[in-house]
Scaffold this motif. Sequence first.
Motif, PDB file in Angstrom:
ATOM      1  N   GLU A  54       0.956 -11.268  -7.931  1.00 27.48           N
ATOM      2  CA  GLU A  54      -0.204 -11.226  -7.306  1.00 27.48           C
ATOM      3  C   GLU A  54      -0.300 -10.012  -6.705  1.00 27.48           C
ATOM      4  O   GLU A  54      -1.675  -9.589  -6.390  1.00 27.48           O
ATOM      5  CB  GLU A  54      -0.435 -12.475  -6.494  1.00 27.48           C
ATOM      6  CG  GLU A  54      -0.393 -13.797  -7.524  1.00 27.48           C
ATOM      7  CD  GLU A  54      -0.494 -15.103  -6.616  1.00 27.48           C
ATOM      8  OE1 GLU A  54      -0.541 -15.987  -7.453  1.00 27.48           O
ATOM      9  OE2 GLU A  54      -0.028 -15.243  -5.427  1.00 27.48           O
ATOM     10  N   HIS A  55       0.561  -9.903  -5.637  1.00 28.71           N
ATOM     11  CA  HIS A  55       0.199  -8.608  -4.836  1.00 28.71           C
ATOM     12  C   HIS A  55       0.101  -7.246  -5.616  1.00 28.71           C
ATOM     13  O   HIS A  55      -0.764  -6.277  -5.448  1.00 28.71           O
ATOM     14  CB  HIS A  55       1.486  -8.292  -4.300  1.00 28.71           C
ATOM     15  CG  HIS A  55       1.509  -9.006  -2.684  1.00 28.71           C
ATOM     16  ND1 HIS A  55       0.358  -8.709  -1.792  1.00 28.71           N
ATOM     17  CD2 HIS A  55       2.121 -10.037  -1.868  1.00 28.71           C
ATOM     18  CE1 HIS A  55       0.435  -9.463  -0.752  1.00 28.71           C
ATOM     19  NE2 HIS A  55       1.552 -10.615  -1.060  1.00 28.71           N
ATOM     20  N   LEU A  56       0.661  -7.059  -6.674  1.00 31.07           N
ATOM     21  CA  LEU A  56       0.794  -5.683  -7.576  1.00 31.07           C
ATOM     22  C   LEU A  56      -0.763  -5.722  -8.148  1.00 31.07           C
ATOM     23  O   LEU A  56      -1.353  -4.804  -8.208  1.00 31.07           O
ATOM     24  CB  LEU A  56       1.672  -5.929  -8.734  1.00 31.07           C
ATOM     25  CG  LEU A  56       2.962  -5.891  -8.479  1.00 31.07           C
ATOM     26  CD1 LEU A  56       4.066  -6.257  -9.710  1.00 31.07           C
ATOM     27  CD2 LEU A  56       3.628  -4.623  -7.704  1.00 31.07           C
ATOM     28  N   LYS A  57      -1.200  -6.810  -8.397  1.00 31.65           N
ATOM     29  CA  LYS A  57      -2.643  -6.741  -8.808  1.00 31.65           C
ATOM     30  C   LYS A  57      -3.637  -6.645  -7.763  1.00 31.65           C
ATOM     31  O   LYS A  57      -4.585  -5.596  -7.826  1.00 31.65           O
ATOM     32  CB  LYS A  57      -3.226  -7.956  -9.555  1.00 31.65           C
ATOM     33  CG  LYS A  57      -4.458  -8.633  -9.772  1.00 31.65           C
ATOM     34  CD  LYS A  57      -4.965  -7.857 -11.067  1.00 31.65           C
ATOM     35  CE  LYS A  57      -6.292  -8.368 -11.423  1.00 31.65           C
ATOM     36  NZ  LYS A  57      -6.983  -7.485 -12.321  1.00 31.65           N
ATOM     37  N   GLN A  85       0.814  -1.216   0.032  1.00 26.82           N
ATOM     38  CA  GLN A  85       0.013   0.008  -0.043  1.00 26.82           C
ATOM     39  C   GLN A  85       0.662   1.422   0.037  1.00 26.82           C
ATOM     40  O   GLN A  85       0.751   2.180  -0.672  1.00 26.82           O
ATOM     41  CB  GLN A  85      -1.012  -0.132   1.246  1.00 26.82           C
ATOM     42  CG  GLN A  85      -2.081   0.593   0.940  1.00 26.82           C
ATOM     43  CD  GLN A  85      -3.051   0.348  -0.247  1.00 26.82           C
ATOM     44  OE1 GLN A  85      -3.158  -0.869  -0.682  1.00 26.82           O
ATOM     45  NE2 GLN A  85      -3.316   1.264  -0.979  1.00 26.82           N
ATOM     46  N   VAL A  86       2.001   1.186   0.792  1.00 31.27           N
ATOM     47  CA  VAL A  86       2.869   2.279   0.855  1.00 31.27           C
ATOM     48  C   VAL A  86       3.484   2.465  -0.487  1.00 31.27           C
ATOM     49  O   VAL A  86       3.626   3.507  -1.113  1.00 31.27           O
ATOM     50  CB  VAL A  86       4.096   2.150   1.929  1.00 31.27           C
ATOM     51  CG1 VAL A  86       4.801   3.455   2.134  1.00 31.27           C
ATOM     52  CG2 VAL A  86       3.535   1.806   3.075  1.00 31.27           C
ATOM     53  N   LEU A  87       3.943   1.541  -1.183  1.00 30.59           N
ATOM     54  CA  LEU A  87       4.444   1.194  -2.561  1.00 30.59           C
ATOM     55  C   LEU A  87       3.643   2.094  -3.432  1.00 30.59           C
ATOM     56  O   LEU A  87       3.851   2.955  -4.093  1.00 30.59           O
ATOM     57  CB  LEU A  87       4.913   0.048  -2.813  1.00 30.59           C
ATOM     58  CG  LEU A  87       5.836  -0.205  -4.083  1.00 30.59           C
ATOM     59  CD1 LEU A  87       7.300   0.694  -3.897  1.00 30.59           C
ATOM     60  CD2 LEU A  87       5.918  -1.754  -4.263  1.00 30.59           C
ATOM     61  N   LYS A  88       2.354   1.801  -3.217  1.00 33.30           N
ATOM     62  CA  LYS A  88       1.201   2.524  -4.298  1.00 33.30           C
ATOM     63  C   LYS A  88       1.047   3.750  -4.138  1.00 33.30           C
ATOM     64  O   LYS A  88       1.214   4.468  -4.988  1.00 33.30           O
ATOM     65  CB  LYS A  88      -0.072   1.721  -3.801  1.00 33.30           C
ATOM     66  CG  LYS A  88      -1.244   2.001  -4.841  1.00 33.30           C
ATOM     67  CD  LYS A  88      -2.439   1.427  -4.502  1.00 33.30           C
ATOM     68  CE  LYS A  88      -3.378   2.123  -5.765  1.00 33.30           C
ATOM     69  NZ  LYS A  88      -4.844   1.960  -4.884  1.00 33.30           N
ATOM     70  N   ASN A  89       0.939   4.388  -2.812  1.00 32.07           N
ATOM     71  CA  ASN A  89       0.871   5.538  -2.660  1.00 32.07           C
ATOM     72  C   ASN A  89       1.995   6.397  -3.235  1.00 32.07           C
ATOM     73  O   ASN A  89       1.983   7.346  -3.813  1.00 32.07           O
ATOM     74  CB  ASN A  89       0.696   5.997  -1.286  1.00 32.07           C
ATOM     75  CG  ASN A  89      -0.434   5.650  -0.488  1.00 32.07           C
ATOM     76  OD1 ASN A  89      -1.502   5.141  -1.461  1.00 32.07           O
ATOM     77  ND2 ASN A  89      -0.532   5.021   0.706  1.00 32.07           N
ATOM     78  N   ILE A 112       1.701 -15.393 -12.838  1.00 35.49           N
ATOM     79  CA  ILE A 112       1.981 -13.998 -13.440  1.00 35.49           C
ATOM     80  C   ILE A 112       0.585 -13.574 -14.349  1.00 35.49           C
ATOM     81  O   ILE A 112       0.367 -12.207 -14.277  1.00 35.49           O
ATOM     82  CB  ILE A 112       3.007 -14.141 -14.322  1.00 35.49           C
ATOM     83  CG1 ILE A 112       4.354 -14.160 -13.612  1.00 35.49           C
ATOM     84  CG2 ILE A 112       3.341 -12.976 -15.351  1.00 35.49           C
ATOM     85  CD1 ILE A 112       5.560 -14.573 -13.978  1.00 35.49           C
ATOM     86  N   ARG A 113      -0.038 -14.276 -14.899  1.00 37.36           N
ATOM     87  CA  ARG A 113      -0.982 -14.278 -15.797  1.00 37.36           C
ATOM     88  C   ARG A 113      -2.362 -13.709 -14.890  1.00 37.36           C
ATOM     89  O   ARG A 113      -3.158 -13.014 -15.637  1.00 37.36           O
ATOM     90  CB  ARG A 113      -1.756 -15.121 -16.755  1.00 37.36           C
ATOM     91  CG  ARG A 113      -0.266 -15.267 -17.747  1.00 37.36           C
ATOM     92  CD  ARG A 113      -0.116 -14.312 -18.813  1.00 37.36           C
ATOM     93  NE  ARG A 113      -1.332 -14.259 -19.414  1.00 37.36           N
ATOM     94  CZ  ARG A 113      -1.793 -14.977 -20.562  1.00 37.36           C
ATOM     95  NH1 ARG A 113      -1.188 -15.887 -20.940  1.00 37.36           N
ATOM     96  NH2 ARG A 113      -2.881 -14.345 -21.108  1.00 37.36           N
ATOM     97  N   THR A 114      -2.431 -13.764 -13.786  1.00 35.96           N
ATOM     98  CA  THR A 114      -3.498 -13.181 -13.041  1.00 35.96           C
ATOM     99  C   THR A 114      -3.445 -11.794 -13.045  1.00 35.96           C
ATOM    100  O   THR A 114      -4.170 -11.116 -12.666  1.00 35.96           O
ATOM    101  CB  THR A 114      -3.814 -13.710 -11.496  1.00 35.96           C
ATOM    102  OG1 THR A 114      -2.440 -13.272 -10.976  1.00 35.96           O
ATOM    103  CG2 THR A 114      -3.833 -15.124 -11.225  1.00 35.96           C
ATOM    104  N   ALA A 115      -2.208 -11.317 -13.153  1.00 39.61           N
ATOM    105  CA  ALA A 115      -2.177  -9.622 -13.087  1.00 39.61           C
ATOM    106  C   ALA A 115      -1.759  -9.040 -14.487  1.00 39.61           C
ATOM    107  O   ALA A 115      -1.889  -7.812 -14.683  1.00 39.61           O
ATOM    108  CB  ALA A 115      -0.994  -9.329 -12.046  1.00 39.61           C
ATOM    109  N   PHE A 116      -1.029  -9.849 -15.146  1.00 40.57           N
ATOM    110  CA  PHE A 116      -0.617  -9.165 -16.725  1.00 40.57           C
ATOM    111  C   PHE A 116      -1.076 -10.129 -17.783  1.00 40.57           C
ATOM    112  O   PHE A 116      -0.933 -11.309 -17.716  1.00 40.57           O
ATOM    113  CB  PHE A 116       0.909  -9.246 -16.495  1.00 40.57           C
ATOM    114  CG  PHE A 116       1.534  -8.321 -15.446  1.00 40.57           C
ATOM    115  CD1 PHE A 116       1.914  -6.774 -15.860  1.00 40.57           C
ATOM    116  CD2 PHE A 116       1.754  -8.871 -14.154  1.00 40.57           C
ATOM    117  CE1 PHE A 116       2.312  -6.133 -14.876  1.00 40.57           C
ATOM    118  CE2 PHE A 116       2.180  -7.855 -13.355  1.00 40.57           C
ATOM    119  CZ  PHE A 116       2.437  -6.534 -13.518  1.00 40.57           C
TER     120      PHE A 116
END
Length: 499
Positions: free
Chosen positions: A130-133, A95-99, A166-170
């Motif tokens: 998975e986290h990125l997504k 979340q910190v990374l996202k902000n 990987i394909r769940t997010a990209f």
Amino acid sequence: MKQNEKPTALIMLFGATGDLAKRKLFPSLYNLYKKGKLERFAVIGVARRPLTNEEFQKSVADSLQVSSDSSENLDDFTSRFYYHSHDVTDSSSYQVLKNMAGELDQHYSLEGNRIFYLAMAPEFFGTIAEHLKHDGLTDVPGFKRLVIEKPFGHDLESAKELNSRIRTAFNEDEVYRIDHYLGKEMVQNIEVIRFANAIFEPLWNNRFISNIQVTSSETLGVEERGRYYEKSGALRDMVQNHMLQMVALLAMEPPIRLTTDEIRSEKVKVLRALRPLEGQEVNNAFVRGQYGAGQINSTPVPAYRQEQMVDENSNTETFVAGKLLIDNFRWAGVPIYIRTGKRMKAKSTKIVIQFQDVPMNLYYQTEQTLNPNLLVIHIQPEEGITLHLNAKKSGKNTEATQVKLNFANKDIDGINTPEAYEKLLYDCMRGDATNFTHWDEVALSWNFVDKISDVWESTKEQNFPNYESGSMGPDAADELLAKDGFFWWPVTDLEVENC
Ligand code: NAD
């Protein structure tokens, strides 16, 4: 995006304190920046170690001091680097990374374009994707691309599992699987040599080529990578990716257009046509080796089994030689020999295309035979092409001698060609995936290689170590070609000469 357009993106670099980041990625980005090839960009370095932005920027500058000969606008360049200390397995940290990414996106007007570069151990790739997504980092108005380093899985099964995570997010067209050999100037040149010259393509088949030899030898041993290498070995580390990619480029049909999809589709056809090996066929067509002690440049070096973090009875191969057959109209019956190894006599990546002998020898050379014509493609360390021909020996009436037509890249361009990573990073930022590996290529390569590792892992090689450091590999690798009436062209005799 056109060739000279300047991309804009936020690059999120996972593994920013690692060796790859320091030796390859920071210098490549700096070169692109100095050449004016980047429009707007910022980098967030992610790694476990706690660092301030300033400390991170200093470590970037320090790594550039080692690799770069000028420090032009270095402060401006490093000021775009930010750091986030983050354990990739810790959910709350994303979340910190996202902000942080959102703020930098606004600050630098990065249009929501994001590149996630995973310069980390592969066991984290699935978790990070998975986290990125899940945490919304891929939720952007611009493009999102994932760059991943090798190895892509350990075998077909694990590669499939990783791919599905990987394909769940990209989407597949957002995944850039790095094979840094595909960024090398002379590997990219294989297609141009073949398809831009009228003289080679008509001969590029089983009627005129007797065999092809692809060698990638290193003088280095396993260095500090013993732990990784023990599980990998030369087959997974080199053959599954770099060697088979070079073979695909050498053997593919001309694509109808130079687009990513057309080129990949031709490469995939080659990999599909590779003759699969089963059981005993593996031992007939492939040779494994492991280095013993020896000398490199007159310095004694230890055996593989004496290296750090290596089992003293290790069954891991540090050398592979193999004979590949491609069952299609163009290549039926032409052996393609590959070999790769550590602690060998020379550091060299070369391709030798040996043409068939002329039907009748009207001339003679010392040993009463004519040298066959060879086309040698020098991939590294020197870059160029040599064509071996026969011509009249001065003063003699009927004697032929070998002459070499040489082209050394640096003589023409006058500069060293860009480092592979620089080209690949730029391609990724421009959205050109041609020189990255598609999932279909990964899957087909694993499928071929798994058959070999199944046999090798089920039988311990009793003769390890079976080649001396500083040699060109085990005798069995020479016997592999001798059975077919061929021999390895010695890479040390094939150096490209500067014109
Ligand atoms: P490295 O061990 O030097 O660096 C790993 C990085 O990952 C470090 O920055 C470390 O802090 C970070 N890291 C490890 N665990 C973490 C965690 N749980 N959370 C956050 N960060 C963590 O590795 P490297 O040599 O830079 O290699 C990285 C990847 O690139 C590997 O997949 C390797 O196979 C591949 N590769 C490296 C090279 C090379 O020249 N070094 C060449 C080709 C491919």
